[in-house]
Design an enzyme around this catalytic site. Structure first.
Site, short mmCIF file in Angstrom:
data_model
loop_
_atom_site.label_atom_id
_atom_site.label_comp_id
_atom_site.label_asym_id
_atom_site.label_seq_id
_atom_site.Cartn_x
_atom_site.Cartn_y
_atom_site.Cartn_z
N GLU A 46 -7.40 -31.63 27.85
CA GLU A 46 -6.75 -31.71 26.54
C GLU A 46 -7.69 -31.31 25.41
O GLU A 46 -7.28 -30.69 24.44
CB GLU A 46 -6.19 -33.12 26.30
CG GLU A 46 -5.07 -33.52 27.27
CD GLU A 46 -3.84 -32.62 27.17
OE1 GLU A 46 -3.75 -31.82 26.21
OE2 GLU A 46 -2.97 -32.71 28.05
N TYR A 129 -2.10 -36.38 19.16
CA TYR A 129 -1.64 -35.64 20.34
C TYR A 129 -2.44 -36.03 21.58
O TYR A 129 -1.89 -36.43 22.61
CB TYR A 129 -1.73 -34.11 20.13
CG TYR A 129 -1.56 -33.42 21.46
CD1 TYR A 129 -0.31 -33.30 22.03
CD2 TYR A 129 -2.67 -33.00 22.20
CE1 TYR A 129 -0.14 -32.76 23.29
CE2 TYR A 129 -2.52 -32.45 23.45
CZ TYR A 129 -1.26 -32.33 23.99
OH TYR A 129 -1.11 -31.83 25.24
N ASP A 147 3.14 -31.74 20.61
CA ASP A 147 2.23 -30.65 20.28
C ASP A 147 3.03 -29.58 19.53
O ASP A 147 4.19 -29.77 19.20
CB ASP A 147 1.58 -30.09 21.54
CG ASP A 147 2.56 -29.24 22.33
OD1 ASP A 147 3.78 -29.49 22.22
OD2 ASP A 147 2.12 -28.32 23.04
N CYS A 201 11.11 -21.17 24.59
CA CYS A 201 11.37 -21.35 23.15
C CYS A 201 10.10 -21.02 22.38
O CYS A 201 9.54 -21.83 21.66
CB CYS A 201 11.82 -22.79 22.89
SG CYS A 201 12.56 -23.06 21.27
N CYS A 208 16.32 -17.18 24.62
CA CYS A 208 17.42 -18.15 24.66
C CYS A 208 18.28 -17.99 25.90
O CYS A 208 18.90 -18.95 26.37
CB CYS A 208 18.27 -18.04 23.41
SG CYS A 208 17.38 -18.44 21.88
N CYS A 211 17.23 -20.40 28.47
CA CYS A 211 17.00 -21.78 28.01
C CYS A 211 18.04 -22.75 28.56
O CYS A 211 19.25 -22.49 28.45
CB CYS A 211 17.01 -21.83 26.48
SG CYS A 211 16.68 -23.49 25.85
N CYS A 217 21.93 -26.47 21.70
CA CYS A 217 20.90 -26.16 20.70
C CYS A 217 21.49 -26.00 19.30
O CYS A 217 22.39 -25.17 19.08
CB CYS A 217 20.16 -24.89 21.10
SG CYS A 217 18.90 -24.39 19.90
#
Length: 299
Positions: A46, A129, A147, A201, A208, A211, A217
């Site tokens: 991280e 985060y 994030d 995305c 899309c 997705c 959405c």
DNA sequence: AAACCGGGGCA
DNA sequence: TGCCCAGGTTT
């Protein structure tokens, strides 16, 4: 006739199912990674992933953990070795913060990465985060992990906006309200939202058609309006102080473990005042050390 | 809230 | 060239 799906289920279930089939095979998602390095592996990953893309992190992560497989091992290293091993990952202050965090974990937590979010937040270089990412992805606890990818997914799928606004606590609150109740389901939801933002995305040309959330959405329903980019343009890198700092530090890394004469540090740099400013700021940050006329990585 | 902090990859 | 990236700290 089933009732209308719960608003959370409407996103949770398709997203989780999509994630099972579409998640990339990344080191920190492998069982062996957690068996070998426990929460320390997640924490190091991280840190490296803070503003550095996944594909550039992977080789550095493996080399880092091979050298320092525990917080205690890193805590015993010298700052010079730490900065040198960080190489060209960028934002080298992260290397010092990670080193400091390892010392704090060793001193205050007996060498075990803490599980509590508030304890994690007290460590150097760990913010909202990273603290939650460690608690969720290393320990399996239930927290919102937000994030830049997740913020974009929420902006579009929930708020109907093309781009997220500036980061705020509202992001965490919104994600918290959407989390499934079960710990493991919540962890998958967090990871899946990030993955969706990273691979489908995406910022510039979202895919899309691929997705899993296209039916619900808000942004698609609104006709994918261009709601304007509220983010601020980053200053030019060419000719910046950051470029000068990077050039000096690269020189010090290449010379390590030896020190170099100050006069030999970028003698041809276009702006000598900027070069000196870069050297001073690196010293102030603890990324370089001056000894008389010599300059080196911090001892 | 805004500025600062690296570096590389990609359109 | 400009944009983007599994952010955090400082002011």
């Amino acid at each position: 006739m089933p009732s209308t799906p719960h608003p959370i289920a409407a996103t949770t279930l398709p997203l989780a199912e999509w994630y099972r089939g579409a998640a990339r095979d990344l080191p920190w998602r492998r069982r062996e990674f957690h068996d070998e390095y426990a929460a320390w592996g997640t924490l190091v990953s991280e840190f490296m992933l803070q503003q550095t893309p996944v594909n550039r992190v992977i080789p550095h992560l493996e080399a880092w953990l091979a050298r320092w497989p525990t917080p205690r091992a890193l805590a015993a290293a010298s700052p010079a070795d730490v900065v040198h091993q960080w190489a060209n990952l960028g934002y080298p202050r992260r290397a010092l913060w990670l080193h400091r965090a390892a010392i704090e974990i060793t001193d205050r937590h007996d060498g075990v990465v803490p599980r509590d979010v508030d304890a994690l937040l007290k460590l150097s270089g760990i913010g909202d985060y990273t603290a939650r990412a460690v608690a969720v992805f290393a320990y399996g606890d239930r927290h919102p992990v937000v994030d830049t990818n997740t913020r974009r997914v929420l902006a579009r799928a929930v708020l109907g906006q093309a781009q997220p606004g500036s980061p705020s606590r509202r992001d965490l609150d919104l994600m918290d309200a959407m989390l499934p109740v079960d710990d493991a389901d919540a962890a998958v939801f967090n990871a899946a939202a990030m993955e969706l933002g990273a691979t489908v995305c995406i910022a510039r040309a979202p895919r899309c058609e691929a997705c899993p959330l296209i039916e619900t959405c808000a942004w698609v329903a609104a006709g994918r309006p261009d709601t304007g980019d509220t983010r601020r343009r980053q200053a030019a890198f060419e000719g910046s102080d950051r470029q000068a700092r990077g050039a000096v530090l690269r020189l010090l890394r290449d010379a390590a473990p030896r020190a170099v004469l100050l006069e030999t540090v970028l003698p041809e740099w276009p702006d000598p005042l900027q070069r000196d400013r870069a050297i001073d700021s690196l010293i102030a940050d603890g990324l370089a050390e001056a000894d008389g006329e010599m300059l080196s990585l911090p001892r």
